[in-house]
Design a protein around this motif. Structure first.
Motif, PDB file in Angstrom:
ATOM      1  N   SER A  87       3.804   2.471   5.197  1.00 41.17           N
ATOM      2  CA  SER A  87       3.204   2.868   3.915  1.00 41.17           C
ATOM      3  C   SER A  87       3.093   4.385   3.746  1.00 41.17           C
ATOM      4  O   SER A  87       2.782   4.857   2.650  1.00 41.17           O
ATOM      5  N   ALA A  88       3.326   5.146   4.820  1.00 37.78           N
ATOM      6  CA  ALA A  88       3.367   6.616   4.777  1.00 37.78           C
ATOM      7  C   ALA A  88       2.241   7.232   3.946  1.00 37.78           C
ATOM      8  O   ALA A  88       2.492   7.918   2.950  1.00 37.78           O
ATOM      9  N   PRO A  89       0.987   7.011   4.337  1.00 43.80           N
ATOM     10  CA  PRO A  89      -0.133   7.541   3.546  1.00 43.80           C
ATOM     11  C   PRO A  89      -0.133   9.062   3.401  1.00 43.80           C
ATOM     12  O   PRO A  89      -0.712   9.593   2.452  1.00 43.80           O
ATOM     13  N   ASP A  91       0.828  -1.205   0.000  1.00 47.73           N
ATOM     14  CA  ASP A  91       0.000   0.000   0.000  1.00 47.73           C
ATOM     15  C   ASP A  91       0.869   1.265   0.000  1.00 47.73           C
ATOM     16  O   ASP A  91       2.089   1.198   0.185  1.00 47.73           O
ATOM     17  N   GLY A  92       0.227   2.399  -0.176  1.00 41.94           N
ATOM     18  CA  GLY A  92       0.896   3.688  -0.018  1.00 41.94           C
ATOM     19  C   GLY A  92       2.168   3.819  -0.824  1.00 41.94           C
ATOM     20  O   GLY A  92       2.206   3.501  -2.017  1.00 41.94           O
ATOM     21  N   ALA A 106       8.601   9.995  -1.872  1.00 39.17           N
ATOM     22  CA  ALA A 106       9.009   8.920  -0.967  1.00 39.17           C
ATOM     23  C   ALA A 106      10.468   8.548  -1.227  1.00 39.17           C
ATOM     24  O   ALA A 106      10.916   8.469  -2.375  1.00 39.17           O
ATOM     25  N   ASN A 107      11.200   8.319  -0.159  1.00 35.28           N
ATOM     26  CA  ASN A 107      12.616   7.958  -0.272  1.00 35.28           C
ATOM     27  C   ASN A 107      12.739   6.491  -0.691  1.00 35.28           C
ATOM     28  O   ASN A 107      12.325   5.598   0.051  1.00 35.28           O
ATOM     29  N   THR A 137      -0.538  -0.829   4.810  1.00 33.10           N
ATOM     30  CA  THR A 137      -1.297  -0.038   5.772  1.00 33.10           C
ATOM     31  C   THR A 137      -2.083  -0.982   6.682  1.00 33.10           C
ATOM     32  O   THR A 137      -2.757  -1.888   6.203  1.00 33.10           O
ATOM     33  N   THR A 138      -1.967  -0.771   7.989  1.00 33.18           N
ATOM     34  CA  THR A 138      -2.737  -1.567   8.942  1.00 33.18           C
ATOM     35  C   THR A 138      -3.997  -0.796   9.321  1.00 33.18           C
ATOM     36  O   THR A 138      -3.910   0.301   9.875  1.00 33.18           O
TER      37      THR A 138
END
Length: 340
Positions: free
Chosen positions: A263-265, A12-13, A273-274, A71-72
């Motif tokens: 997932s850093a939404p 995800d994300g 994103a890195n 993502t949880t």
């Protein structure tokens, strides 16, 4: 050169952004067959299962697994449905009992945290007793689990020319569970006496302090599941954050490689994103597959990119995810001309 089959799970994300970029890098270092499978919250919403059996079956058929981030969902989002954690499921199904998390800033900080990966509080044995109004979680530490992860840590030290192995525990309070872990640590250390590997142990709270104050005293740390999870996230702060923190999940038959970050939404879809933690996880995968020169080249390429400031905003740069990957590929090609 053998053509390796890699199971690719974007998740995800930002996983959907950094995994394809890592695949793009790896294509410059070997002949791979990438097989895409699905897992995560989006998969759950679409298929009713966060990790379908087909994903697990494909993972078992491949030479390695490259895993993104998932993502949880919060309990209220599930509407009473059962959600299986994809990464915990894979760790159990593939018996990936050792989690390796290198902590390196490519200069003066260089140690490794190896955590037991299938037991401890993460076995998921929780219940609520309405009579006593107590929520209880069982912490499972087995003799077998202790022995194999501690032995893995000593073998890792030998293979990578490390000089010291430190056991991290809380045996002064958790006398039975961590007492067993500490006892087996020193029993296993006797098997490696001839190699002159230094051994010692610290309480987990003391270790947390030393990671901040004097990280150079560590070389290889071996610890239990929850402690290793927390300490490795803390330690990533020494090297710029989770954007530079790779990891490997290793068992006797399978290997899964993933960035430590989630997932850093909040930044998903923004292209910032890195990708370096995932790319470094790819380097660990190459080493696992026996492609040691290629692994070294990739690590050198990432080091060069970071030193030149070709980074995403989390590391103080202004490049996009894809632009950082482009710079890594440039460096990979440069080093490959010399070393391959």
């Amino acid at each position: 050169m053998k053509k390796y089959k890699i199971c690719v799970i974007e998740g995800d994300g930002v996983g959907k952004e950094v995994i394809p970029e890592t695949v793009r890098v790896l294509k410059n270092l070997g002949d791979f067959q990438f097989i895409k499978e699905y897992a995560g919250y989006e998969c759950f919403k679409k298929y009713g299962d966060a990790i379908p059996s087909k994903t697990v079956e494909t993972a078992k058929e491949c030479d390695a697994i490259l895993f993104g981030a998932v993502t949880t969902p919060k309990p209220h989002e599930l509407e009473g449905k059962v959600y299986r954690s994809p990464i915990l499921t894979l760790r159990r199904e593939l018996d990936l009992y050792a989690n390796i998390r290198p902590i390196s800033n490519f200069r003066d900080i260089d140690f490794v945290i190896i955590r037991e990966n299938t037991e401890g509080l993460y076995v998921g044995r929780e219940y609520y007793n309405p009579c006593t109004e107590e929520a209880v979680a069982e912490r499972v530490i087995s003799k077998k689990g202790c022995y194999r992860v501690v032995k893995f840590a000593f073998e890792y030290a030998l293979k990578h020319h490390r000089k010291k192995v430190t056991c991290v525990h809380k045996a002064n309070v958790l006398r039975v569970t961590d007492g067993l872990f500490l006892k087996i640590f020193y029993q296993v250390s006797e098997e490696y006496k001839e190699y002159n590997i230094e051994v010692n142990d610290y309480l987990v709270d003391t270790t947390a302090m030393y990671i901040v104050k004097n990280p150079k005293i560590f070389d290889v740390i071996v610890t239990t599941n929850l402690f290793g999870d927390i300490l490795s996230d803390e330690a990533s702060g020494l090297i710029g954050g989770l954007g530079l923190a790779p990891s490997a999940n290793i068992g006797d038959r399978y290997g899964l490689f993933e960035p430590v970050h989630g997932s850093a939404p909040d930044i998903a879809g923004k292209g910032i994103a890195n990708p370096l933690a995932t790319i470094l996880s790819g380097a660990m995968m190459l080493y696992y597959l026996g492609m040691k020169k290629e692994s070294k080249i990739l690590r050198m390429a990432v080091k060069s990119v970071v030193e030149k400031g070709y980074t995403t905003p989390d590391l103080g740069g202004n490049l996009k995810t894809r632009e950082v990957t482009d710079k890594v590929i440039e460096e990979v090609k440069k080093y490959s001309e010399v070393l391959l």
